[in-house]
Design a protein around this motif. Structure first.
Motif, PDB file in Angstrom:
ATOM      1  N   GLN A  90      22.391   9.654 -13.165  1.00  0.00           N
ATOM      2  CA  GLN A  90      21.509   9.494 -11.948  1.00  0.00           C
ATOM      3  C   GLN A  90      22.215   9.486 -10.713  1.00  0.00           C
ATOM      4  O   GLN A  90      21.595   9.708  -9.526  1.00  0.00           O
ATOM      5  CB  GLN A  90      20.637   8.311 -12.231  1.00  0.00           C
ATOM      6  N   ILE A  91      23.221   8.893 -10.750  1.00  0.00           N
ATOM      7  CA  ILE A  91      24.275   8.731  -9.320  1.00  0.00           C
ATOM      8  C   ILE A  91      24.676  10.382  -8.934  1.00  0.00           C
ATOM      9  O   ILE A  91      24.388  10.613  -7.740  1.00  0.00           O
ATOM     10  CB  ILE A  91      25.773   7.904  -9.678  1.00  0.00           C
ATOM     11  N   LEU A  92      24.848  11.295  -9.886  1.00  0.00           N
ATOM     12  CA  LEU A  92      24.984  12.721  -9.380  1.00  0.00           C
ATOM     13  C   LEU A  92      23.791  13.292  -9.001  1.00  0.00           C
ATOM     14  O   LEU A  92      23.959  13.997  -7.781  1.00  0.00           O
ATOM     15  CB  LEU A  92      25.551  13.240 -10.709  1.00  0.00           C
TER      16      LEU A  92
ATOM     17  N   LEU B 121      21.121   6.374   0.560  1.00  0.00           N
ATOM     18  CA  LEU B 121      22.045   6.615  -0.601  1.00  0.00           C
ATOM     19  C   LEU B 121      22.610   5.279  -1.385  1.00  0.00           C
ATOM     20  O   LEU B 121      22.779   5.008  -2.344  1.00  0.00           O
ATOM     21  CB  LEU B 121      23.102   7.655  -0.200  1.00  0.00           C
ATOM     22  N   ILE B 122      22.912   4.520  -0.382  1.00  0.00           N
ATOM     23  CA  ILE B 122      23.521   3.001  -0.793  1.00  0.00           C
ATOM     24  C   ILE B 122      22.660   2.375  -1.559  1.00  0.00           C
ATOM     25  O   ILE B 122      22.801   1.597  -2.553  1.00  0.00           O
ATOM     26  CB  ILE B 122      24.309   2.419   0.292  1.00  0.00           C
ATOM     27  N   ILE B 123      21.394   2.159  -0.862  1.00  0.00           N
ATOM     28  CA  ILE B 123      20.490   1.310  -1.645  1.00  0.00           C
ATOM     29  C   ILE B 123      19.939   2.084  -2.812  1.00  0.00           C
ATOM     30  O   ILE B 123      19.683   1.114  -3.789  1.00  0.00           O
ATOM     31  CB  ILE B 123      19.192   1.186  -0.565  1.00  0.00           C
ATOM     32  N   GLY B 124      19.899   3.349  -2.824  1.00  0.00           N
ATOM     33  CA  GLY B 124      19.561   3.918  -4.197  1.00  0.00           C
ATOM     34  C   GLY B 124      20.500   3.688  -5.233  1.00  0.00           C
ATOM     35  O   GLY B 124      20.090   3.473  -6.319  1.00  0.00           O
ATOM     36  N   ALA B 125      21.795   3.831  -5.032  1.00  0.00           N
ATOM     37  CA  ALA B 125      22.917   3.465  -5.828  1.00  0.00           C
ATOM     38  C   ALA B 125      22.795   2.314  -6.288  1.00  0.00           C
ATOM     39  O   ALA B 125      23.133   1.859  -7.493  1.00  0.00           O
ATOM     40  CB  ALA B 125      24.140   4.010  -5.178  1.00  0.00           C
TER      41      ALA B 125
END
Length: 143
Positions: free
Chosen positions: A55-57, A90-94
């Motif tokens: 998911q992170i990739l 990106l930060i919030i999604g991670a």
């Protein structure tokens, strides 16, 4: 064009940094969940870790590609604004992906009863309750 590729690379590498989250803690704390030493090789943990990595990739690649598309078709100032917005996304999604992995691993821990034979002792540090305030009186009143 080089600036767009560089900023896209920065977004991608920032996304990859989230893969290092679990590497700087003790061996038996995975996704902020205590795992007994006997369960650290459990297949459920490996599947949660694999799903987290995937998911992170996918998030890092999607954000980097989206920024390239925006950079190609938007004005320069709009592209830079989108860089900042996508960095926050990106930060919030991670963080959301990490929280999802935490919740999933915690649910597995509770369903498989990993802690049934382990006594957990909770302690409270009460030293600060008896100490006087370390701030001078003026700052203590302002607080």
């Amino acid at each position: 064009m080089m600036e767009g590729l560089l900023l896209s690379g920065v977004l991608f590498l920032t996304g990859l940094l989230f893969l290092l989250n679990g590497r700087f803690v003790r061996r038996n704390i995975i996704f902020s969940v205590f795992v007994p030493e006997s369960e650290t090789d459990n297949g459920a943990i490996a599947s949660v870790k694999g799903q987290y990595r995937k998911q992170i990739l996918m998030l890092a690649i999607a954000v980097a590609l989206l920024f390239i598309v925006i950079y190609l078709f938007a004005s320069h100032s709009a592209a830079l604004l989108s860089f900042v917005v996508l960095l926050h996304v990106l930060i919030i999604g991670a963080i959301i992906i990490y929280k999802s992995a935490h919740d999933h691993l915690k649910a597995v821990k509770l369903s498989e009863e990993w802690m049934k034979d382990i006594k957990v002792v909770k302690a409270t540090d009460t030293r600060l309750m008896t100490e006087s305030t370390p701030l001078p009186n003026v700052l203590y009143v302002m607080q």
